[in-house]
Structure formats: C-alpha cells, structure tokens
Scaffold this motif. Sequence first.
Motif, PDB file in Angstrom:
ATOM      1  N   PRO A  91       0.702  -1.216  -0.358  1.00  0.00           N
ATOM      2  CA  PRO A  91      -0.445   0.406  -0.052  1.00  0.00           C
ATOM      3  C   PRO A  91       0.598   1.141  -0.026  1.00  0.00           C
ATOM      4  O   PRO A  91       1.859   1.713   0.963  1.00  0.00           O
ATOM      5  N   VAL A  92       0.464   2.366  -0.405  1.00  0.00           N
ATOM      6  CA  VAL A  92       0.868   3.490  -0.643  1.00  0.00           C
ATOM      7  C   VAL A  92       0.421   4.640   0.044  1.00  0.00           C
ATOM      8  O   VAL A  92       0.458   5.442   0.405  1.00  0.00           O
ATOM      9  N   GLU A  93      -0.645   3.956   0.532  1.00  0.00           N
ATOM     10  CA  GLU A  93      -1.930   4.812   1.297  1.00  0.00           C
ATOM     11  C   GLU A  93      -3.185   3.828   2.128  1.00  0.00           C
ATOM     12  O   GLU A  93      -3.527   2.214   1.174  1.00  0.00           O
ATOM     13  N   SER A  94      -2.920   3.844   3.196  1.00  0.00           N
ATOM     14  CA  SER A  94      -3.515   3.204   3.964  1.00  0.00           C
ATOM     15  C   SER A  94      -4.173   3.861   4.394  1.00  0.00           C
ATOM     16  O   SER A  94      -4.660   4.124   5.794  1.00  0.00           O
ATOM     17  N   ASP A  95      -6.409   3.688   4.460  1.00  0.00           N
ATOM     18  CA  ASP A  95      -6.860   4.610   5.085  1.00  0.00           C
ATOM     19  C   ASP A  95      -6.492   6.137   5.535  1.00  0.00           C
ATOM     20  O   ASP A  95      -6.788   6.319   6.995  1.00  0.00           O
ATOM     21  N   GLY A  96      -6.246   7.269   4.858  1.00  0.00           N
ATOM     22  CA  GLY A  96      -5.825   8.064   5.061  1.00  0.00           C
ATOM     23  C   GLY A  96      -4.351   8.549   5.232  1.00  0.00           C
ATOM     24  O   GLY A  96      -4.241   9.648   5.227  1.00  0.00           O
ATOM     25  N   VAL A  97      -4.031   7.141   6.037  1.00  0.00           N
ATOM     26  CA  VAL A  97      -2.513   7.133   6.082  1.00  0.00           C
ATOM     27  C   VAL A  97      -1.644   7.288   4.906  1.00  0.00           C
ATOM     28  O   VAL A  97      -0.957   5.891   4.423  1.00  0.00           O
ATOM     29  N   SER A  98      -0.134   7.977   4.232  1.00  0.00           N
ATOM     30  CA  SER A  98       0.289   8.188   2.664  1.00  0.00           C
ATOM     31  C   SER A  98       2.219   7.091   3.127  1.00  0.00           C
ATOM     32  O   SER A  98       1.698   6.525   4.760  1.00  0.00           O
ATOM     33  N   VAL A  99       1.995   6.241   2.580  1.00  0.00           N
ATOM     34  CA  VAL A  99       3.090   5.294   3.191  1.00  0.00           C
ATOM     35  C   VAL A  99       4.283   5.526   1.601  1.00  0.00           C
ATOM     36  O   VAL A  99       4.691   5.028   0.524  1.00  0.00           O
ATOM     37  N   PRO A 100       5.025   7.082   1.982  1.00  0.00           N
ATOM     38  CA  PRO A 100       6.453   6.674   1.243  1.00  0.00           C
ATOM     39  C   PRO A 100       6.513   5.876   0.355  1.00  0.00           C
ATOM     40  O   PRO A 100       7.282   6.140  -1.213  1.00  0.00           O
ATOM     41  N   GLY A 101       7.325   5.608   1.666  1.00  0.00           N
ATOM     42  CA  GLY A 101       8.326   4.494   1.191  1.00  0.00           C
ATOM     43  C   GLY A 101       8.159   3.207   0.169  1.00  0.00           C
ATOM     44  O   GLY A 101       9.042   2.711  -0.288  1.00  0.00           O
ATOM     45  N   ASN A 102       6.899   3.217  -0.096  1.00  0.00           N
ATOM     46  CA  ASN A 102       6.180   2.387  -0.769  1.00  0.00           C
ATOM     47  C   ASN A 102       5.927   3.017  -2.955  1.00  0.00           C
ATOM     48  O   ASN A 102       5.817   1.647  -3.076  1.00  0.00           O
ATOM     49  N   ASP A 103       6.090   3.617  -2.688  1.00  0.00           N
ATOM     50  CA  ASP A 103       5.676   4.524  -3.758  1.00  0.00           C
ATOM     51  C   ASP A 103       7.168   3.923  -4.330  1.00  0.00           C
ATOM     52  O   ASP A 103       8.411   4.070  -4.672  1.00  0.00           O
ATOM     53  N   GLY A 104       6.816   3.497  -6.236  1.00  0.00           N
ATOM     54  CA  GLY A 104       7.688   2.382  -6.786  1.00  0.00           C
ATOM     55  C   GLY A 104       8.790   1.622  -6.256  1.00  0.00           C
ATOM     56  O   GLY A 104      10.098   1.322  -6.175  1.00  0.00           O
TER      57      GLY A 104
END
Length: 245
Positions: A91-104
């Motif tokens: 997930p790059v986002e989960s219930d409104g929480v951004s997970v920038p480390g998963n982008d890419g």
Amino acid sequence: MTKPQPHPPVVVIDGTADILLLCDHASNRVPDGIVLGVDPDVMQRHVAVDIGAEPLTRALAARLAAPAMLATVSRLVIDLHREPDHPALIPVESDGVSVPGNDGADRFERIAWFHAPYHTALSHAVTARKPRLIVAIHSFTRQLETGGNPPRTLEAGVLYNRDVRAARVLVAGLRAQGIETGDNEPYSGRVLNATLNRHGEARGIACVSIEVRKDLIADTGGVARWCNILAPVIIAARDRIWRGE
C-alpha cells in the motif's frame, strides 16, 4: 535496497488439534532495510497491524490445543492476505495514511522476501497437518478515518467465500450469545479471502475468518473474554464438519 536479514516468515505454535489457526496481520514489524516513511505512532495503529488479533490467536491456540501460524511482518510492508496481483498488496496509502516508502517499491522483491515464504510455510503446514478446519483471526476498526462511513456497531464478523460449512455454525452460535455478528460483514469474504481461498477452499478444507472489533480485544481482559466466546463455537463448527453436516 539492501535485502533484509533472513527472518522466519511465521511464528509457529504447535498443537495437536485438527484445527489450524492463522493470523495474517499479527505483526507490525518493519524489517531492516525497508523504510516506510511513516510516523512511529502509525505502526501502533490498525493500518499496520490487526490490534488484538495476535494475543487472541495465541489464547485460542492454548485453549483448543491447536497449531497456529502467525505472520511476522506488518501489512504496511506487504499485505499477506492479498493475492500477489492485488493493487493494494504494497500500500502507498491506507485509510488516509500515506506510505511514501512504498511508492516505487519493487513488487517482485517484496513478494520474494515476504509473501512467498509466508504462503509456502502455510502450504507446508496444511499438507503436514491435514486440518479438518482452518480459522483465520482478524480484527477490524470501529470506524475508518476515510470514506465518511458511520461507526460500525458490529462486535464480530464471520467471513467466507463459497464454503459456508463453518460460517453458518459460527454466525448462529455467536448470535445465540447476543453478539451483534456480521454475516460476511464488515466486508465480504467473497471479495477478500485470499489466504483461505489458497490454503483452505482450494484443497477442499473447511475454512472461515473471524473478525473481532479491535476495541473489544485491545487488552488482556478483552482477549480472555473473546477466547471464552469463540473457543466453543469453533469446536462446534469442527464437530459439525467432522459429522459431515
């Protein structure tokens, strides 16, 4: 990215019963070498781990003398309860929480490091133990942060795909105790049931997911209460399956 240090994909609790317990979202662990880029407090929230599910699984394993398999990585690293091609696997986002480390993030690496070893371990356990019933333990949040949905009043949910053998016993047994129980709610097992589809239904083994609202199992007293509630209905489901009913 440096490959994380080797780590067991599951914690295995031994047992002699013909029931196998699974907990896909037991851990909030982020392995060394992976940076999610979220605040530390996020890792204590439901987006990172099924609150209460791990201690409840352990309590049920002890009560039922049942083997159990508990995942060892946070679902923000990779969601072990989703198929490898699912868009929310990492997930790059989960219930409104951004997970920038998963982008890419390298999807194939994450699968090879965590998802594949986890499901291989489950597959080997099912082959070796030949359980009569597989029960997955999860928890759900009372209210999602996004989506504008009202608070959930359910105390528990019983989720299943096509195999209803255990589910019908569990729903009836919980409702008979006055517990507000969702039948394929708070979400449908016909939409998301990846672990049990693979290791249960695909092998013809009766299987079901039990969801308990997280605030009800957030402490030791709640875990003990729900262990007392769930153990008898799980046994009843196993016995009905054993009799072929």
